[in-house]
Design a protein around this motif. Structure first.
Motif, PDB file in Angstrom:
ATOM      1  N   ALA A  60       0.853  -1.214   0.000  1.00 57.89           N
ATOM      2  CA  ALA A  60       0.000   0.000   0.000  1.00 57.89           C
ATOM      3  C   ALA A  60       0.879   1.251   0.000  1.00 57.89           C
ATOM      4  CB  ALA A  60      -0.888  -0.008   1.235  1.00 57.89           C
TER       5      ALA A  60
ATOM      6  N   LEU B  73      -3.251   4.888  -3.762  1.00 62.69           N
ATOM      7  CA  LEU B  73      -4.533   5.499  -3.368  1.00 62.69           C
ATOM      8  C   LEU B  73      -5.032   6.466  -4.429  1.00 62.69           C
ATOM      9  CD1 LEU B  73      -4.654   6.640   0.361  1.00 62.69           C
ATOM     10  CD2 LEU B  73      -6.090   4.982  -0.832  1.00 62.69           C
TER      11      LEU B  73
ATOM     12  N   LEU C 264      -7.667   5.270  -6.895  1.00 63.63           N
ATOM     13  CA  LEU C 264      -9.044   4.968  -6.489  1.00 63.63           C
ATOM     14  C   LEU C 264      -9.974   6.133  -6.797  1.00 63.63           C
ATOM     15  CD1 LEU C 264      -8.502   3.179  -3.052  1.00 63.63           C
ATOM     16  CD2 LEU C 264      -8.055   2.377  -5.366  1.00 63.63           C
TER      17      LEU C 264
ATOM     18  N   GLU D 164     -14.293   5.118  -3.228  1.00 60.88           N
ATOM     19  CA  GLU D 164     -13.328   4.184  -2.630  1.00 60.88           C
ATOM     20  C   GLU D 164     -12.443   4.896  -1.606  1.00 60.88           C
ATOM     21  OE1 GLU D 164     -12.355   0.993  -6.160  1.00 60.88           O
ATOM     22  OE2 GLU D 164     -11.804   3.070  -6.486  1.00 60.88           O
ATOM     23  N   ARG D 165     -12.043   6.114  -1.940  1.00 65.15           N
ATOM     24  CA  ARG D 165     -11.173   6.833  -0.979  1.00 65.15           C
ATOM     25  C   ARG D 165     -11.936   7.149   0.306  1.00 65.15           C
ATOM     26  NH1 ARG D 165      -8.297   9.029  -5.466  1.00 65.15           N
ATOM     27  NH2 ARG D 165      -9.722  10.788  -5.626  1.00 65.15           N
TER      28      ARG D 165
ATOM     29  N   HIS E 246     -12.076   3.964   2.240  1.00 62.11           N
ATOM     30  CA  HIS E 246     -10.725   3.712   2.760  1.00 62.11           C
ATOM     31  C   HIS E 246     -10.485   4.524   4.032  1.00 62.11           C
ATOM     32  CE1 HIS E 246      -6.363   4.720   2.852  1.00 62.11           C
ATOM     33  NE2 HIS E 246      -6.227   3.439   2.602  1.00 62.11           N
TER      34      HIS E 246
ATOM     35  N   ARG F  38      -7.077  -0.627   6.090  1.00 62.83           N
ATOM     36  CA  ARG F  38      -6.898   0.395   5.032  1.00 62.83           C
ATOM     37  C   ARG F  38      -5.957  -0.125   3.952  1.00 62.83           C
ATOM     38  NH1 ARG F  38      -6.937   4.122   9.305  1.00 62.83           N
ATOM     39  NH2 ARG F  38      -4.658   4.224   9.434  1.00 62.83           N
ATOM     40  N   ASP F  39      -4.844  -0.751   4.381  1.00 63.96           N
ATOM     41  CA  ASP F  39      -3.845  -1.219   3.411  1.00 63.96           C
ATOM     42  C   ASP F  39      -4.405  -2.342   2.532  1.00 63.96           C
ATOM     43  OD1 ASP F  39      -2.161   0.624   4.466  1.00 63.96           O
ATOM     44  OD2 ASP F  39      -0.897  -0.803   5.559  1.00 63.96           O
TER      45      ASP F  39
ATOM     46  N   TYR G 276      -7.504  -2.835   1.761  1.00 67.83           N
ATOM     47  CA  TYR G 276      -8.501  -2.248   0.859  1.00 67.83           C
ATOM     48  C   TYR G 276      -7.813  -1.498  -0.285  1.00 67.83           C
ATOM     49  CZ  TYR G 276     -12.555   0.367  -0.717  1.00 67.83           C
ATOM     50  OH  TYR G 276     -13.560   0.889  -1.497  1.00 67.83           O
ATOM     51  N   ALA G 277      -6.792  -0.675   0.052  1.00 72.39           N
ATOM     52  CA  ALA G 277      -6.119   0.142  -0.975  1.00 72.39           C
ATOM     53  C   ALA G 277      -5.450  -0.748  -2.023  1.00 72.39           C
ATOM     54  CB  ALA G 277      -5.087   1.062  -0.322  1.00 72.39           C
TER      55      ALA G 277
END
Ligand SMILES: CC(C)(COP(=O)(O)OP(=O)(O)OC[C@H]1O[C@@H](n2cnc3c(N)ncnc32)[C@H](O)[C@@H]1OP(=O)(O)O)[C@@H](O)C(=O)NCCC(=O)NCCS
Ligand SMILES: [Zn+2]
Length: 247
Positions: free
Chosen positions: A9, A14, A17, A21-22, A25, A34-35, A37-38
């Protein structure tokens, strides 16, 4: 399908995205969530973009849930925009992030970290009577891994159709962990008539499976996404419009 690590990540990824999505996140409280997902969403965008020949930021993910009316977008993501016609499935657990991509065929991917926490309770919730009997017959030392083999196979199938857990883990019955992955029975109106299922090697501490709604056998190519993610980070950092080759 591609495996990646949440350790890849970075702020550059990021940037791939979209706003939704952000926002999602930033709502995760834990940095490891978070990582995961990113990395999962950056990778899904890169793969769709490469398949469609577009910029990752042009890819749209439509999320549909057939089970409830919750207003925020949720459910299985379906690529749209220039990537319409491709299908993906995303999974993340512990140190593993996986994304599967097909052309047009509904796909479901699931990875689970093996734990022995509340195995009996989970088995009563997730396994059919026949699965439960086969699971109890395993050596005690094999039960944790065996249970997550069951779970990954069943959830991969439910993710392929987009039902997810709302479809009911006991609506799907699969072969025992010590036999090759196979669907034995699927009850309910959304059950596909033909589906293909296999186990994937995600390392000793994980169990993973891939399901594709297909009348024909599927050939799976398994890739390590680390080179792709590192190259993409550098390219997007330097403003390059070129996409690295995911293979
Ligand atoms: C989402 C779900 C299918 C997988 O859960 P999991 O094993 O904990 O997590 P995984 O990492 O393997 O998979 C998560 C990914 O599956 C995808 N997904 C979400 N819903 C899905 C569905 N119905 N079908 C297929 N894929 C789905 C998403 O891409 C998600 O990742 P993302 O949120 O980062 O985009 C399962 O938790 C579920 O069905 N949850 C819904 C239960 C629920 O809340 N129901 C009430 C509202 S309908
Ligand atoms: Zn829902």
């Amino acid at each position: 399908m591609w495996w990646a690590s949440p350790a890849l990540a970075s702020p550059e990824l990021l940037g791939l995205l979209d706003e939704t999505e952000r926002a999602r996140h930033s709502r995760f409280r834990r940095s490891d969530d978070r990582d995961r997902y990113a990395v999962a969403h950056a990778l899904a965008r890169l793969l769709c973009a490469h398949a469609a020949g577009c910029d990752p930021r042009e890819v749209v993910f439509h999320r549909r849930c057939g089970h409830c009316t919750r207003p925020e977008p949720h459910g299985k993501p379906h690529p749209g925009g220039p990537a319409a016609g491709w299908e993906i499935s995303i999974t993340h657990s512990g140190d593993r992030v996986g994304v599967a991509l097909t052309r047009g065929l509904p796909v479901g991917l699931d990875v689970e970290g093996i734990t022995d926490r509340d195995l009996d309770g989970l088995a009563s919730y997730a396994l059919t009577a026949r699965e439960h009997a086969a699971w109890r017959a395993l050596d005690a030392a094999d039960r944790a891994a065996g249970f997550f083999t069951y779970w990954a196979r069943k959830e991969a199938l439910l993710k392929a159709t987009g039902q997810g857990l709302a479809g009911g883990l006991t609506s799907v019955e699969v072969s025992p962990p010590d036999a090759a992955a196979a669907l034995l029975a699927w009850h309910g109106p959304e059950a596909p008539t033909q589906v293909w299922l296999c186990d994937l090697d995600a390392g000793a501490d994980y169990r993973a499976a891939l399901a594709v709604v297909s009348a024909r056998p599927v050939t799976v190519a398994v890739h390590d996404a680390s080179v792709l993610l590192n190259q993409s980070r550098q390219m997007f950092d330097s403003g390059s419009a070129l996409l690295p080759n995911p293979r």
